[in-house]
Design an enzyme around this catalytic site. Structure first.
Site, PDB file in Angstrom:
ATOM      1  N   ARG A   1      -0.438   9.929  -1.496  1.00 42.46           N
ATOM      2  CA  ARG A   1      -1.624   9.147  -1.808  1.00 42.46           C
ATOM      3  C   ARG A   1      -2.524  10.005  -2.697  1.00 42.46           C
ATOM      4  O   ARG A   1      -2.231  11.170  -2.938  1.00 42.46           O
ATOM      5  CB  ARG A   1      -2.355   8.656  -0.543  1.00 42.46           C
ATOM      6  CG  ARG A   1      -2.235   9.458   0.702  1.00 42.46           C
ATOM      7  CD  ARG A   1      -2.867  10.819   0.653  1.00 42.46           C
ATOM      8  NE  ARG A   1      -4.270  10.758   0.301  1.00 42.46           N
ATOM      9  CZ  ARG A   1      -4.962  11.738  -0.228  1.00 42.46           C
ATOM     10  NH1 ARG A   1      -4.381  12.898  -0.486  1.00 42.46           N
ATOM     11  NH2 ARG A   1      -6.230  11.597  -0.528  1.00 42.46           N
TER      12      ARG A   1
ATOM     13  N   ALA B   1      -4.965   9.067  -6.333  1.00 46.31           N
ATOM     14  CA  ALA B   1      -4.617   8.396  -7.588  1.00 46.31           C
ATOM     15  C   ALA B   1      -3.784   9.253  -8.543  1.00 46.31           C
ATOM     16  O   ALA B   1      -2.752   8.789  -9.040  1.00 46.31           O
ATOM     17  CB  ALA B   1      -5.899   7.900  -8.277  1.00 46.31           C
TER      18      ALA B   1
ATOM     19  N   ARG C   1       0.184  -0.062  -5.109  1.00 46.92           N
ATOM     20  CA  ARG C   1      -1.211   0.237  -4.771  1.00 46.92           C
ATOM     21  C   ARG C   1      -2.105  -0.276  -5.910  1.00 46.92           C
ATOM     22  O   ARG C   1      -2.125   0.326  -6.991  1.00 46.92           O
ATOM     23  CB  ARG C   1      -1.433   1.757  -4.605  1.00 46.92           C
ATOM     24  CG  ARG C   1      -0.628   2.445  -3.513  1.00 46.92           C
ATOM     25  CD  ARG C   1      -1.057   2.073  -2.113  1.00 46.92           C
ATOM     26  NE  ARG C   1      -2.454   2.314  -1.833  1.00 46.92           N
ATOM     27  CZ  ARG C   1      -2.973   3.485  -1.437  1.00 46.92           C
ATOM     28  NH1 ARG C   1      -2.199   4.545  -1.311  1.00 46.92           N
ATOM     29  NH2 ARG C   1      -4.259   3.594  -1.166  1.00 46.92           N
TER      30      ARG C   1
ATOM     31  N   ASP D   1     -10.485   6.852  -7.633  1.00 38.87           N
ATOM     32  CA  ASP D   1      -9.231   6.163  -7.918  1.00 38.87           C
ATOM     33  C   ASP D   1      -9.319   5.302  -9.169  1.00 38.87           C
ATOM     34  O   ASP D   1      -8.290   4.937  -9.736  1.00 38.87           O
ATOM     35  CB  ASP D   1      -8.831   5.300  -6.727  1.00 38.87           C
ATOM     36  CG  ASP D   1      -8.352   6.145  -5.562  1.00 38.87           C
ATOM     37  OD1 ASP D   1      -7.137   6.240  -5.370  1.00 38.87           O
ATOM     38  OD2 ASP D   1      -9.196   6.738  -4.868  1.00 38.87           O
TER      39      ASP D   1
ATOM     40  N   LYS E   1     -12.465   6.164  -2.021  1.00 36.81           N
ATOM     41  CA  LYS E   1     -12.127   5.799  -0.649  1.00 36.81           C
ATOM     42  C   LYS E   1     -13.314   5.162   0.063  1.00 36.81           C
ATOM     43  O   LYS E   1     -14.454   5.564  -0.121  1.00 36.81           O
ATOM     44  CB  LYS E   1     -11.660   7.039   0.111  1.00 36.81           C
ATOM     45  CG  LYS E   1     -11.185   6.794   1.524  1.00 36.81           C
ATOM     46  CD  LYS E   1     -10.111   5.718   1.606  1.00 36.81           C
ATOM     47  CE  LYS E   1      -8.904   6.011   0.769  1.00 36.81           C
ATOM     48  NZ  LYS E   1      -7.904   4.885   0.806  1.00 36.81           N
TER      49      LYS E   1
END
Length: 356
Positions: A59, A61, A100, A248, A259
């Site tokens: 995980r 970006a 994602r 991200d 987040k």
């Protein structure tokens, strides 16, 4: 870690992802198992890479973008890639793009590799496979260089002596190596600043408690974990001197998706006149996205909130909401640090100026 090259491209003893030396597989550190167990998995197909991204084995970006590039490299080497190169790259790109939705680096990496693949369609299978792997490796190397450049620039915003708050994990585990937000902290300490870190635990996936604390402990950087709801208390007491986070996706006007919980931290920093620095590679900036309202927000599984491992946290039959990200308006961001330079104040004009 199992050695993928003579030395990991991450520059650390550990790495979120590496392409093995013979280029027919990737190694990924399973971030779901940290900090209890440091386990690497070997993935040999793009389908396995896509599932690893979706399941959050990897995980962050920039790291997701690197994983996508390596996934396309594996697709190029596959039997389907041998018989129908263009078709397999298209299939793999569609598969990876569905994993994602918020992390723009995913789509950036797919587009970059795909553009090059179109130029290599007439080469032999061996030649084009090597070209795709070379491009993926260069994306990884560029990300590490970008993180180190951001660290050097962003360190100026860190206090000479004091506490820095960070949210989620934006370190070597979320990137090709060194990190974005944690890269800024690492660089500040390398410059002689006496930075101490408060890491929000980052519910519900606990990336701060599990991953940020693990990384900083490895580097002997002073770190303490707090629950997300404690941040306001430490702001009120005047203990926090700066905030640094990753991203991200950054919209063209400077709005920042990060987040879930970052917007709340930004509001607290603004109220307490504390600088909030966002560190992100240029590949995270989406100039086609006008503002934060256009950023797609991933809605993750309710179970990630209602359970902690196998333990049930809420009454049976009660569902939970779980947006994986929130958007911080540009006006709450003191500085956006990229490898191309710094935007401050953060506006459409200052972000656009970095585009060159």
């Amino acid at each position: 870690m199992p050695i993928a090259h003579s030395a990991p491209l991450s520059g650390h003893r550990y790495s979120a992802i590496e392409l093995v030396e013979d280029r027919d597989a990737c190694l990924m550190l399973d971030q779901r198992e940290l900090p209890v167990q440091e386990r690497y998995h070997r993935y040999e197909t793009v389908d396995e890479i896509a599932e690893a991204i979706r399941a959050m084995v990897i995980r962050g970006a920039p790291a997701i973008g690197i994983a996508a590039a390596y996934g396309l490299a594996l697709a190029a080497r596959s039997p389907r890639g041998r018989s129908d190169f263009a078709g397999e790259i298209a299939r793999a790109s569609t598969l990876l793009a569905a994993t994602r939705p918020t992390a723009v680096n995913l789509f950036w990496a797919i587009a970059r590799v795909g553009k090059q693949c179109a130029l290599w369609a007439d080469l032999s299978h061996a030649e084009r496979s090597e070209r795709v792997a070379d491009e993926a490796l260069e994306i990884h190397r560029e990300d590490v260089r970008a993180c180190r450049a951001m660290g050097a620039l962003g360190a100026a915003w860190m206090p000479d002596d004091g506490v820095v708050l960070t949210h989620c994990n934006a370190g070597a585990l979320a990137t090709g190596g060194y990190g974005t937000a944690l890269g800024v902290i690492r660089a500040a300490i390398a410059q002689g600043k006496r930075v101490r870190v408060l890491a929000d635990e980052t519910r519900p996936y606990l990336q701060g408690a599990r991953l940020t604390a693990w990384e900083l402990r490895h580097d002997d950087i002073p770190v303490e974990v707090i629950t997300d709801s404690m941040a306001a208390h430490f702001f009120q007491r005047g203990e926090i001197r700066a905030v640094v986070v990753g991203s991200d996706r950054v919209a063209a006007n400077g709005d920042v998706a990060n987040k879930i919980g970052t917007y709340g931290v930004a509001c607290l920093a603004h109220m307490h006149r504390c600088p909030l620095v966002v560190a992100a590679p240029w590949s995270t900036v989406d100039l086609q996205c006008a503002n934060g309202e256009q950023i797609p927000i991933e809605e993750r599984a309710s179970r990630e909130v209602t359970h902690l491992g196998d333990a049930q946290l809420v009454p049976y039959g009660v569902r939970a909401r779980h947006p994986g990200f929130d958007v911080t308006p540009a006006r709450l961001v003191t500085a956006l640090v990229t490898e191309r330079g710094i935007a401050s104040p953060v506006t459409a004009q200052s972000v656009g100026a970095l585009a060159g």
